[in-house]
Write a protein that holds these residues in place. Structure first.
Motif, short mmCIF file in Angstrom:
data_model
loop_
_atom_site.label_atom_id
_atom_site.label_comp_id
_atom_site.label_asym_id
_atom_site.label_seq_id
_atom_site.Cartn_x
_atom_site.Cartn_y
_atom_site.Cartn_z
N LEU A 199 -19.97 9.29 -20.15
CA LEU A 199 -19.25 9.34 -18.96
C LEU A 199 -20.25 10.30 -17.97
O LEU A 199 -20.56 11.34 -18.11
CB LEU A 199 -17.94 10.34 -19.20
N VAL A 200 -20.67 9.51 -17.03
CA VAL A 200 -21.61 9.87 -15.98
C VAL A 200 -20.92 9.73 -14.54
O VAL A 200 -20.40 8.80 -14.41
CB VAL A 200 -22.71 9.09 -15.94
N ILE A 201 -20.87 10.80 -13.93
CA ILE A 201 -20.19 11.05 -12.66
C ILE A 201 -20.98 11.51 -11.43
O ILE A 201 -21.85 12.03 -11.74
CB ILE A 201 -18.85 11.70 -12.64
N SER A 202 -20.47 11.53 -10.33
CA SER A 202 -21.16 12.30 -9.22
C SER A 202 -20.24 13.30 -8.76
O SER A 202 -19.01 13.26 -9.11
CB SER A 202 -21.17 11.21 -8.06
N LEU A 203 -20.92 14.58 -8.42
CA LEU A 203 -19.97 15.69 -8.22
C LEU A 203 -20.65 16.56 -7.12
O LEU A 203 -21.78 16.66 -7.18
CB LEU A 203 -19.96 16.43 -9.66
N VAL B 131 -24.17 15.36 -6.05
CA VAL B 131 -25.23 15.21 -7.25
C VAL B 131 -24.79 13.83 -8.00
O VAL B 131 -23.61 13.95 -8.54
CB VAL B 131 -25.40 16.47 -8.02
N LYS B 132 -25.60 12.82 -8.00
CA LYS B 132 -25.52 11.76 -9.01
C LYS B 132 -26.05 12.09 -10.18
O LYS B 132 -26.89 13.05 -10.47
CB LYS B 132 -25.99 10.67 -8.30
N ARG B 133 -25.56 11.20 -11.26
CA ARG B 133 -26.00 11.33 -12.55
C ARG B 133 -25.73 12.63 -13.32
O ARG B 133 -26.38 13.49 -14.09
CB ARG B 133 -27.46 10.75 -12.79
N VAL B 134 -24.48 13.13 -13.17
CA VAL B 134 -23.86 14.10 -13.96
C VAL B 134 -23.17 13.78 -15.15
O VAL B 134 -22.10 13.13 -15.17
CB VAL B 134 -22.77 14.97 -12.95
N GLN C 28 -14.01 5.73 -18.93
CA GLN C 28 -15.03 6.08 -17.99
C GLN C 28 -14.37 6.76 -16.65
O GLN C 28 -14.67 6.52 -15.61
CB GLN C 28 -15.74 4.82 -17.48
N VAL C 29 -13.49 7.95 -17.02
CA VAL C 29 -12.93 8.54 -15.96
C VAL C 29 -12.83 9.89 -16.63
O VAL C 29 -12.41 10.05 -17.85
CB VAL C 29 -11.41 8.11 -15.45
N ILE C 30 -12.60 11.05 -15.65
CA ILE C 30 -12.25 12.33 -15.85
C ILE C 30 -11.23 12.66 -15.02
O ILE C 30 -11.01 12.66 -14.03
CB ILE C 30 -13.59 13.31 -15.83
N LYS C 31 -10.09 13.40 -15.69
CA LYS C 31 -8.63 13.70 -14.83
C LYS C 31 -8.66 15.12 -14.75
O LYS C 31 -9.00 15.88 -15.68
CB LYS C 31 -7.48 13.10 -15.42
N LYS D 118 -8.64 12.14 -10.18
CA LYS D 118 -9.54 11.53 -11.11
C LYS D 118 -10.80 11.23 -10.51
O LYS D 118 -10.99 10.86 -9.39
CB LYS D 118 -8.83 10.38 -11.84
N ILE D 119 -12.00 11.29 -11.25
CA ILE D 119 -13.20 10.89 -10.77
C ILE D 119 -13.83 9.64 -11.87
O ILE D 119 -13.76 9.92 -13.12
CB ILE D 119 -14.25 12.08 -10.89
N ARG D 120 -13.93 8.47 -11.12
CA ARG D 120 -14.43 7.60 -11.79
C ARG D 120 -15.93 7.53 -12.16
O ARG D 120 -16.41 7.90 -11.51
CB ARG D 120 -14.09 6.04 -11.20
N GLY D 121 -16.30 6.97 -13.50
CA GLY D 121 -17.65 7.23 -13.71
C GLY D 121 -18.81 6.26 -13.03
O GLY D 121 -17.98 5.28 -12.39
#
Length: 155
Positions: free
Chosen positions: A34-38, A45-48, A139-142, A151-154
């Motif tokens: 699971l890789v997101i932007s934050l 920041v990408k590739r978190v 592929q999501v974090i809620k 939620k943030i989609r990967g």
């Protein structure tokens, strides 16, 4: 040493669930992390990497320098071990603010200056502190928030 269990009140509307709709557009089956932007310190920041198995937050020195926060690093050498038994010595630590929906959290990062596939690795205690629930399958974090589930989609 033992700790008492924390009992947490959960309202029915705050229950976080995952279903097939969360996996829309994904090729199943996959083995992706699971890789997101934050948003960290006003920088997207990408590739978190969201890593429930890690016990420390890590940020790459180049990313800190791009944020123009290199002078805020507190020198502190610490030895970190990877799953492959490799060891890296940190350059220090830094407090940076992470922004997710309505939650703003100061987060301590260990700064490393080595090659890695991710700009940031966020660890299990950060996930718990944010009341977040990651799903590598979907592929999501809620995140629960005052406006409902966010939620943030990967990437």
């Amino acid at each position: 040493m033992t700790h008492g269990k924390r009992v947490r009140q959960v309202l029915e509307e705050d229950n976080i669930t995952f279903d097939d709709a969360n996996a829309y557009g994904l090729i199943i089956s996959h083995n992706d992390a699971l890789v997101i932007s934050l948003l960290i310190h006003d920088t997207n920041v990408k590739r978190v990497l969201i890593d429930p198995d890690s016990s420390v937050n890590i940020i790459f020195l180049r990313v800190v320098n791009e944020m123009q926060m290199g002078d805020k690093i507190v020198p502190k050498a610490r030895s970190l071990s990877g799953f492959d038994n490799s060891t890296v010595i940190t350059k220090g630590e830094i407090m940076l603010t992470t922004f997710v929906e309505s939650v703003i959290k100061d987060t301590k990062f260990q700064v490393i200056d080595t090659d890695m596939a991710y700009n940031v690795i966020l660890e299990r205690p950060w996930i718990h502190d944010m009341d977040a629930v990651p799903s590598t399958l979907h592929q999501v974090i809620k995140f629960p928030s005052q406006w409902g589930i966010w939620k943030i989609r990967g990437d």
